[in-house]
Design a protein around this motif. Sequence first.
Motif: not given
Length: 155
Positions: A42, A117, A120, A38-40
Motif C-alpha cells: 500500500g 497486478d 493499484d 504497491r498492492r502488497d
Amino acid sequence: MGRTEYYYDPEAPKANTLIPASNLLVVNDAGEILLQRRRDTGQWALPGGAQDIGETAAECAVRECQEETGILAEITGFLGVYTNPHHIVAYSDGEIRQQYENTYIGRPVRGEPTVNDGADGVQWVASDCLDQLDIHQSMRQQIGDYLSGTYPFLG
C-alpha cells in the motif's frame, strides 16, 4: 505473495537471500517523479524489482519500470547503490531479503501511467506533494538524494 518490510527493526528476521534489484527514478519535463502504489504494501515506491539472469542492472530498471507503470523510460544517469543490512523484506514463501538496489535516473520516452497486478496506483508526483504520500523510508532516502543532488553511488 505477501511481504513485510522491516527497517532498523530489532525484531526483524535474519536475511537468507541477497538479490540484486534495480529501480528507475523517472522524471518528466515538469520535474515530476513517477511513483507506483504497491498492492502488497500500500506504499508508494519507485518502479523496480529483481534482476533476471541474462540482463544488466540497467536493463532490469527499464523493464521493471515499463512492467510496473506502463511507462517506457530511458536511463539518463545513475543515482547510487542502496544496500542496507537493516532493511529486510520478508516474503510469505519464506524468502527473507536484505536490501540491495541499483537506482538509476531516467526520463519517459512513451506510455501512460497504468495500474497492473503489482500496482493499484501509478502517477507523476511533484516534489512538493511527496510528503502527502505514504512512501517507505528507503524510497524517501533515494528520492531525497536525487532532489538534493546528493548522489551517493554507494549508499
